[in-house]
Design an enzyme around this catalytic site. Sequence first.
Site, PDB file in Angstrom:
ATOM      1  N   SER A 137       1.233  -5.478   8.339  1.00 17.82           N
ATOM      2  CA  SER A 137       0.483  -4.598   7.450  1.00 17.82           C
ATOM      3  C   SER A 137       1.439  -4.094   6.373  1.00 17.82           C
ATOM      4  O   SER A 137       2.612  -4.458   6.343  1.00 17.82           O
ATOM      5  CB  SER A 137      -0.112  -3.436   8.237  1.00 17.82           C
ATOM      6  OG  SER A 137       0.919  -2.692   8.859  1.00 17.82           O
ATOM      7  N   LYS A 145      -5.258  -5.251  -4.588  1.00 22.83           N
ATOM      8  CA  LYS A 145      -5.462  -5.247  -3.138  1.00 22.83           C
ATOM      9  C   LYS A 145      -6.963  -5.392  -2.879  1.00 22.83           C
ATOM     10  O   LYS A 145      -7.733  -4.446  -3.036  1.00 22.83           O
ATOM     11  CB  LYS A 145      -4.938  -3.963  -2.510  1.00 22.83           C
ATOM     12  CG  LYS A 145      -5.003  -3.951  -0.992  1.00 22.83           C
ATOM     13  CD  LYS A 145      -4.371  -2.692  -0.430  1.00 22.83           C
ATOM     14  CE  LYS A 145      -4.391  -2.711   1.088  1.00 22.83           C
ATOM     15  NZ  LYS A 145      -5.769  -2.722   1.624  1.00 22.83           N
ATOM     16  N   ARG A 190      -6.974 -11.746  11.277  1.00 19.63           N
ATOM     17  CA  ARG A 190      -5.735 -11.032  11.562  1.00 19.63           C
ATOM     18  C   ARG A 190      -5.611 -10.702  13.042  1.00 19.63           C
ATOM     19  O   ARG A 190      -4.545 -10.836  13.633  1.00 19.63           O
ATOM     20  CB  ARG A 190      -5.689  -9.733  10.744  1.00 19.63           C
ATOM     21  CG  ARG A 190      -4.462  -8.879  11.039  1.00 19.63           C
ATOM     22  CD  ARG A 190      -4.585  -7.508  10.376  1.00 19.63           C
ATOM     23  NE  ARG A 190      -4.654  -7.606   8.935  1.00 19.63           N
ATOM     24  CZ  ARG A 190      -3.586  -7.691   8.150  1.00 19.63           C
ATOM     25  NH1 ARG A 190      -2.381  -7.724   8.691  1.00 19.63           N
ATOM     26  NH2 ARG A 190      -3.724  -7.756   6.851  1.00 19.63           N
ATOM     27  N   GLU A 210      -7.517 -12.857   1.508  1.00 13.55           N
ATOM     28  CA  GLU A 210      -8.634 -11.976   1.840  1.00 13.55           C
ATOM     29  C   GLU A 210      -9.965 -12.663   1.582  1.00 13.55           C
ATOM     30  O   GLU A 210     -10.196 -13.220   0.496  1.00 13.55           O
ATOM     31  CB  GLU A 210      -8.579 -10.700   1.005  1.00 13.55           C
ATOM     32  CG  GLU A 210      -7.390  -9.807   1.295  1.00 13.55           C
ATOM     33  CD  GLU A 210      -7.484  -9.112   2.635  1.00 13.55           C
ATOM     34  OE1 GLU A 210      -8.566  -8.571   2.946  1.00 13.55           O
ATOM     35  OE2 GLU A 210      -6.482  -9.102   3.368  1.00 13.55           O
ATOM     36  N   CYS A 259      -6.367  26.715  27.198  1.00 18.52           N
ATOM     37  CA  CYS A 259      -6.888  25.357  27.043  1.00 18.52           C
ATOM     38  C   CYS A 259      -8.407  25.366  27.233  1.00 18.52           C
ATOM     39  O   CYS A 259      -8.897  25.889  28.235  1.00 18.52           O
ATOM     40  CB  CYS A 259      -6.237  24.438  28.069  1.00 18.52           C
ATOM     41  SG  CYS A 259      -6.931  22.771  28.105  1.00 18.52           S
ATOM     42  N   CYS A 263      -9.104  23.129  30.748  1.00 19.99           N
ATOM     43  CA  CYS A 263      -8.703  23.577  32.093  1.00 19.99           C
ATOM     44  C   CYS A 263      -8.450  25.079  32.174  1.00 19.99           C
ATOM     45  O   CYS A 263      -8.136  25.596  33.248  1.00 19.99           O
ATOM     46  CB  CYS A 263      -7.469  22.819  32.552  1.00 19.99           C
ATOM     47  SG  CYS A 263      -5.958  23.246  31.647  1.00 19.99           S
TER      48      CYS A 263
END
Length: 704
Positions: free
Chosen positions: A92, A128, A149, A184, A429, A432
Site C-alpha cells: 500500500s 490515483k 490485491r 486499477e 468501565c 465491568c
Amino acid sequence: MRESEVDSLTEQEAKTELKQLLPLIEEANREYHADDDPKILEDGEYDRIKKRAAAIEKRFPQLRPDDSPTSSIGSPPKEGFAKIAHAVKLLSLENAFEQNDVEKFDAGIRRFLGYGTEKALEYMSEPKIDGLSLALRYENGSLASAATRGDGSVGEDVTANAKTIRDIPKVIESAPEVMEIRGEVYMSRNDFLELNESQKEAGSKVFANPRNAAAGSLRQLDVSITRSRKLGFFPHGWGEVSERLGATVDVAMQRLDDFGFKINPNTKVCGDLNELLEHYRDVESMRSSLAYDIDGMVYKINDLVLQERLGVRTHSPRWAISHKFSAETAWTQLEAIEIQVGRTGALSPVARLKPVNVGGVVVSNATLHNEDYVAGLDANGNPIRGGVDIRVGDWVELYRGGDVIPKISAVDSNRRPDGAKRFNFPKTCPVCQSKAIRPEGDAVRRCTAGLGCRAQVFERLKHFVSRNAFDIEGLGDKQVEQFFEDGWIREPADIFNLEEKHLSGDETLEDREGWGEKSASNLFQAIRDRKRITMNRLVFALGIRHVGETVAVRLSRHYGEWSNFVTAMDSAVEQEGSAWDELISIEGIGNTIAESLAMTFANEREREIIGNIAAVLEIDPMPEIASKSPIAGKTIVFTGTMEEMTRPEAKARAEEAGAKVSSSVSSKTDIVVAGPGSGSKEKKARALGVQVIRESEWLGMVGN
C-alpha cells in the site's frame, strides 16, 4: 484535530491515542477491501480517524506498528474464489494530506539517500484511480492469470473475469518471459449511473459509488455478469518481471503503452517539488470533469535504481506516496456519545450522528478520540476550537481529507440546544464497572480490570484471530462473539479445543443457528491447520501493548526459537540483568516496548494464557530471509559515520540481506561496521573479539 494539535502531543500521548484509533480503521479496511461495501460505523469515522492516526504516525514514525491499518494492504480473499499467491507482495502507500506532508516525504528521501536540497530528484506523478487493484501475470506474452490485491500476499483468482475487460491485452508481442502488470480496474461515472438504473429496474442491489460498482462487477463468480459491465483498466506499475522494463518509470510506462495498455493521460514526469505540486493543483482543478473518479495523486521516484536503494517498509515503499485531494465538509447533529472498551482497556468515546452525506459517503458515527477531545482540550489541557467542548445536541462540522473518512473539524456553539450539558466522562468501565484510571501524562483512561473485563477479553480474542495474527478462516468477529457469549471460548487456547467441546457437549455446533455439518467441519479443519504457526505471528497475536507486526518480527528474528524468547522474557521481568539489557539492545525495541513485554510476562494470568496457547501449538521459527549474502542471520552493529550511504540505508540494506541490526555491542554480536568516529563500540568489539570491518568491506558483502 488540526495538525498543530498533533504537534503538541507527547510521545506517550501519541502511543495511547494510536491504540484507540487503529482497531476501528482495521475493521473499515476489511469492509472496503473484502466486502466492497464500506460502512464501518456507517462509514462515518474512517477519514477523521485515519487522518488523525496517520498524522500521529508521521510525527512519531517510531510508534507506527507494522500492522497499522492506516497503511493496510487489503483483506484476505473471499471464499468462492481460488487463491493466487503474489510473487512480489502488493504494497500500500503512505498518505499525504497537505503540502507539508509532501515536503516531508521529499526531505525524508533526501536524508535516506544522503542528497542535499539542491540535488535534482525526479518524480513521476499520476492520478490515483479510485478502483480495485489487479495484478496481471503474463508468461511468454500470454495473460496467464489475474488476481486481486487480497491481503497483499494472496489474492483472488479473477482471470476469466479480467479477460472480459477491453483495456487488458490478452497477448503481447515482445514482452518479457515473465511480466506482472499492476493497476486499477475502474468504472466510469456514466457507466456507473447506467448500471444503477438497470439495477433499480431489475430490483437488484444498487452501488454506492463507481469504485464499489467496479469491485462488485469484477468479483463475480458468474463471468457473464462481469462481461456485461463496462470496466476499464489503468496500469500503474509492475511486480515480478524477468527483465527490466526500463531505467525509469516513464520509460517503463511508455513500454507498457507499446504493449497495448491504456496509460492515464494525466501522468507526468516532474523535475522538482514545485512542479510536482503544480501538477497536483492542475489535476485537482479538472477532477470533476474527468470521466472517472480519482482521490489524489501518486508520486514515485522516477529512477528505478533509486527506488531499489530506498527499498520498502513492511507495508509500503519508501519511494512513493499518495497525495490526497482537499477536504469536503458537511454539518450534522450529534445525537449521542457512547463509550467503547478496547483490548487494552482504553475507554474510547464514539459520536453517534444524524446521518449526513459527506463527499458521497453517508456518515452516522465518528470517533471522539479521547476524554480531552470531548472536553475541548488539547494534549496539554488547553482549550481548542475556541474552547468549545462537544455536547449531545451540538451541530458539528465533518470534513473528508483525501476522500477517505470524515473527522470533526468544528462545533457551532451558537446552535447549541438549550440545556445541553457537558459530557461527564465515566470514571468506571461501562462493561465491568471496574475503576477506570488515567495515569498522569496519558491521554487515555483505561479500565483497571485487565482480563477480568469481558470487553477486554473479547477484544483480545478478536485480535488473536485477526488477519495478521492467526487468520482462521470461518472464525471472524461474529463467530468469536457467539462462542464467547456461550462460554465456549474464554482464552486463545480454547479455540483449539472447540472441536473437543463440540464432540463432548450436549449441544453440537451443527445444532446452532447459521451452522451446518459442512460449515462446522470446515471451521474445525481451519483451526487444525493453524495449530502450526510461525513464531512472529504468535507473538503478534498475543496482543501485547506496543507489540505490532514489526516488533514481533524483530523479536522473532532475534531470539530465533519460541523457547528462547519465553526464557528471555521470563528473565527480563525484573527489568534488569543481562536478559533485560539484551532486550533493549535490539534495534527498534525501546524501553516502552520492553517494559510492556516485561509487565505482561510478570502478570500471573497473562503468563498462564501464553503458556496455555503455546502448549497446544507447533511453533516454527520465523522463516529466514532467502539470501546468499554472507551477513544473512548475523547480528550487525553500525558505529561511527557511514560515508558511502546513510545510516538508515545501511540498516535497511542489512535487514533486507537477512541480518539482525542491534544498537549495542555484546558477545552475541557478529560484525561491527565501524566508520570514522566509531569510539567506544569499536573498542568494546575488539575487546570481545568481535569482527570489526570498514564500510568498504561492508559494501562488498551486501553488493555496492
